[in-house]
Scaffold this motif. Structure first.
Motif, PDB file in Angstrom:
ATOM      1  N   ALA A  68       0.828  -1.217   0.000  1.00  0.00           N
ATOM      2  CA  ALA A  68       0.000   0.000   0.000  1.00  0.00           C
ATOM      3  C   ALA A  68       0.855   1.258   0.000  1.00  0.00           C
ATOM      4  O   ALA A  68       0.761   2.103   0.877  1.00  0.00           O
ATOM      5  CB  ALA A  68      -0.979  -0.020   1.172  1.00  0.00           C
ATOM      6  N   THR A  69       1.681   1.396  -1.020  1.00  0.00           N
ATOM      7  CA  THR A  69       2.645   2.498  -1.079  1.00  0.00           C
ATOM      8  C   THR A  69       2.215   3.676  -1.950  1.00  0.00           C
ATOM      9  O   THR A  69       2.755   4.766  -1.804  1.00  0.00           O
ATOM     10  CB  THR A  69       3.993   1.985  -1.610  1.00  0.00           C
ATOM     11  OG1 THR A  69       3.770   1.370  -2.883  1.00  0.00           O
ATOM     12  CG2 THR A  69       4.632   0.989  -0.659  1.00  0.00           C
ATOM     13  N   ASP A  70       1.269   3.479  -2.850  1.00  0.00           N
ATOM     14  CA  ASP A  70       0.903   4.526  -3.812  1.00  0.00           C
ATOM     15  C   ASP A  70      -0.268   5.354  -3.275  1.00  0.00           C
ATOM     16  O   ASP A  70      -1.376   4.838  -3.101  1.00  0.00           O
ATOM     17  CB  ASP A  70       0.522   3.901  -5.157  1.00  0.00           C
ATOM     18  CG  ASP A  70       1.631   3.036  -5.724  1.00  0.00           C
ATOM     19  OD1 ASP A  70       2.811   3.372  -5.516  1.00  0.00           O
ATOM     20  OD2 ASP A  70       1.310   2.006  -6.350  1.00  0.00           O
ATOM     21  N   GLU A  71      -0.005   6.646  -3.036  1.00  0.00           N
ATOM     22  CA  GLU A  71      -1.040   7.518  -2.490  1.00  0.00           C
ATOM     23  C   GLU A  71      -2.139   7.766  -3.521  1.00  0.00           C
ATOM     24  O   GLU A  71      -1.863   8.101  -4.667  1.00  0.00           O
ATOM     25  CB  GLU A  71      -0.437   8.844  -2.033  1.00  0.00           C
ATOM     26  CG  GLU A  71       0.451   8.690  -0.818  1.00  0.00           C
ATOM     27  CD  GLU A  71       0.939  10.017  -0.244  1.00  0.00           C
ATOM     28  OE1 GLU A  71       0.518  11.092  -0.734  1.00  0.00           O
ATOM     29  OE2 GLU A  71       1.755   9.966   0.698  1.00  0.00           O
ATOM     30  N   PRO A  75      -1.589  10.336   2.318  1.00  0.00           N
ATOM     31  CA  PRO A  75      -1.049   9.161   3.012  1.00  0.00           C
ATOM     32  C   PRO A  75      -2.102   8.315   3.727  1.00  0.00           C
ATOM     33  O   PRO A  75      -1.823   7.180   4.092  1.00  0.00           O
ATOM     34  CB  PRO A  75      -0.068   9.769   4.021  1.00  0.00           C
ATOM     35  CG  PRO A  75      -0.504  11.179   4.196  1.00  0.00           C
ATOM     36  CD  PRO A  75      -1.125  11.596   2.895  1.00  0.00           C
ATOM     37  N   TYR A  77      -4.905   7.204   2.363  1.00  0.00           N
ATOM     38  CA  TYR A  77      -5.583   6.327   1.401  1.00  0.00           C
ATOM     39  C   TYR A  77      -4.565   5.959   0.342  1.00  0.00           C
ATOM     40  O   TYR A  77      -4.244   6.754  -0.538  1.00  0.00           O
ATOM     41  CB  TYR A  77      -6.795   7.034   0.793  1.00  0.00           C
ATOM     42  CG  TYR A  77      -7.606   6.226  -0.206  1.00  0.00           C
ATOM     43  CD1 TYR A  77      -7.741   4.840  -0.122  1.00  0.00           C
ATOM     44  CD2 TYR A  77      -8.276   6.861  -1.242  1.00  0.00           C
ATOM     45  CE1 TYR A  77      -8.499   4.126  -1.031  1.00  0.00           C
ATOM     46  CE2 TYR A  77      -9.043   6.160  -2.165  1.00  0.00           C
ATOM     47  CZ  TYR A  77      -9.148   4.801  -2.049  1.00  0.00           C
ATOM     48  OH  TYR A  77      -9.898   4.088  -2.965  1.00  0.00           O
ATOM     49  N   ARG A  78      -4.015   4.723   0.468  1.00  0.00           N
ATOM     50  CA  ARG A  78      -2.955   4.252  -0.422  1.00  0.00           C
ATOM     51  C   ARG A  78      -3.271   2.838  -0.874  1.00  0.00           C
ATOM     52  O   ARG A  78      -3.977   2.105  -0.192  1.00  0.00           O
ATOM     53  CB  ARG A  78      -1.605   4.228   0.314  1.00  0.00           C
ATOM     54  CG  ARG A  78      -1.247   5.473   1.060  1.00  0.00           C
ATOM     55  CD  ARG A  78       0.161   5.400   1.665  1.00  0.00           C
ATOM     56  NE  ARG A  78       0.426   4.254   2.500  1.00  0.00           N
ATOM     57  CZ  ARG A  78       0.468   4.277   3.829  1.00  0.00           C
ATOM     58  NH1 ARG A  78       0.206   5.376   4.486  1.00  0.00           N
ATOM     59  NH2 ARG A  78       0.769   3.181   4.502  1.00  0.00           N
ATOM     60  N   ARG A  79      -2.699   2.468  -2.009  1.00  0.00           N
ATOM     61  CA  ARG A  79      -2.817   1.078  -2.447  1.00  0.00           C
ATOM     62  C   ARG A  79      -1.625   0.717  -3.308  1.00  0.00           C
ATOM     63  O   ARG A  79      -0.902   1.567  -3.810  1.00  0.00           O
ATOM     64  CB  ARG A  79      -4.141   0.823  -3.153  1.00  0.00           C
ATOM     65  CG  ARG A  79      -4.306   1.420  -4.498  1.00  0.00           C
ATOM     66  CD  ARG A  79      -5.648   0.997  -5.136  1.00  0.00           C
ATOM     67  NE  ARG A  79      -5.896   1.822  -6.284  1.00  0.00           N
ATOM     68  CZ  ARG A  79      -6.899   2.674  -6.424  1.00  0.00           C
ATOM     69  NH1 ARG A  79      -7.790   2.798  -5.478  1.00  0.00           N
ATOM     70  NH2 ARG A  79      -7.023   3.381  -7.508  1.00  0.00           N
ATOM     71  N   SER A  80      -1.457  -0.569  -3.493  1.00  0.00           N
ATOM     72  CA  SER A  80      -0.436  -1.072  -4.405  1.00  0.00           C
ATOM     73  C   SER A  80      -0.833  -2.469  -4.845  1.00  0.00           C
ATOM     74  O   SER A  80      -1.481  -3.208  -4.107  1.00  0.00           O
ATOM     75  CB  SER A  80       0.958  -1.088  -3.760  1.00  0.00           C
ATOM     76  OG  SER A  80       0.974  -1.883  -2.607  1.00  0.00           O
ATOM     77  N   TYR A  98      -4.590   0.607   2.015  1.00  0.00           N
ATOM     78  CA  TYR A  98      -4.484   1.169   3.357  1.00  0.00           C
ATOM     79  C   TYR A  98      -5.440   2.349   3.430  1.00  0.00           C
ATOM     80  O   TYR A  98      -5.416   3.228   2.562  1.00  0.00           O
ATOM     81  CB  TYR A  98      -3.051   1.641   3.610  1.00  0.00           C
ATOM     82  CG  TYR A  98      -2.866   2.384   4.908  1.00  0.00           C
ATOM     83  CD1 TYR A  98      -2.458   1.719   6.058  1.00  0.00           C
ATOM     84  CD2 TYR A  98      -3.073   3.758   4.990  1.00  0.00           C
ATOM     85  CE1 TYR A  98      -2.269   2.394   7.249  1.00  0.00           C
ATOM     86  CE2 TYR A  98      -2.890   4.443   6.180  1.00  0.00           C
ATOM     87  CZ  TYR A  98      -2.496   3.755   7.301  1.00  0.00           C
ATOM     88  OH  TYR A  98      -2.316   4.440   8.483  1.00  0.00           O
TER      89      TYR A  98
END
Length: 184
Positions: A68-71, A75, A77-80, A98
């Motif tokens: 979950a690193t990509d905003e 910060p 609300y992130r996902r990957s 996240y």
């Protein structure tokens, strides 16, 4: 993945465990019946759930920079994408999302063409996600094929591992207010 294309060791551990999980659920259709079965047979206190939860918490707590690193909206609300659909994953994709908010917070509206299976891992004791059956904390949700919704969180931070059959999700064709399928 690192600069030479290798997964972080904990990412690889999650992928290996997910492969075993997919072997258990590959022929089951997402929806209310599967959600009930997942919470009964694979919920908190079971080896699959507890392993997924431990890996997720470790990755977040240690800032391992693969989960979950990509905003999407800052910060909170992130996902990957952890894995694209492939033969090894029985053609499920794995996405980590996240979300963090004390008050109800909505993410991006989306449609599940083939449904989805979500492993919900609260990072805060009171964190909950809004599933198709209402608010819930630790465990599983499984919206059926054709369902659509806003992902919502309240009560703190959590990570949801979204297991998507064939990796299918649509942000373009989802419209709030459209009727849900008859069977969800």
């Amino acid at each position: 993945m690192d600069e030479v294309g290798r997964a972080h060791p904990h990412q690889q551990q999650l992928l290996d465990r997910a492969q075993e999980f997919f072997a258990e659920v590959e022929d089951l259709t997402p929806g209310k019946n599967l959600e009930t079965r997942l919470n009964r047979d694979f919920g908190p206190g079971t080896p699959f759930y507890d392993t997924f939860a431990a890996i997720v918490r470790q990755a977040i707590n240690r800032n391992e920079n693969w989960l979950a690193t990509d905003e999407i909206d800052g910060p909170k609300y992130r996902r990957s994408i952890i894995s694209a659909p492939c033969e090894r994953s029985r053609y499920f994709s794995i996405t980590a999302v996240y979300m963090e908010s004390d008050d109800p917070y909505r993410g991006q509206y989306h449609l599940h063409p083939y449904g989805e299976i979500n492993c919900v891992v609260p990072l805060s004791p009171s964190a909950e996600i809004m599933g198709m059956s209402g608010w819930q904390g630790a465990g599983w949700t499984s919206p059926g094929p054709g369902t659509h919704h806003y992902p919502e969180v309240r009560g703190g931070a959590l990570v949801a591992l979204f297991f998507l059959p064939a990796g299918r999700i649509s942000y373009k064709h989802a419209k709030p207010g459209d009727p849900q399928p008859v069977v969800v």
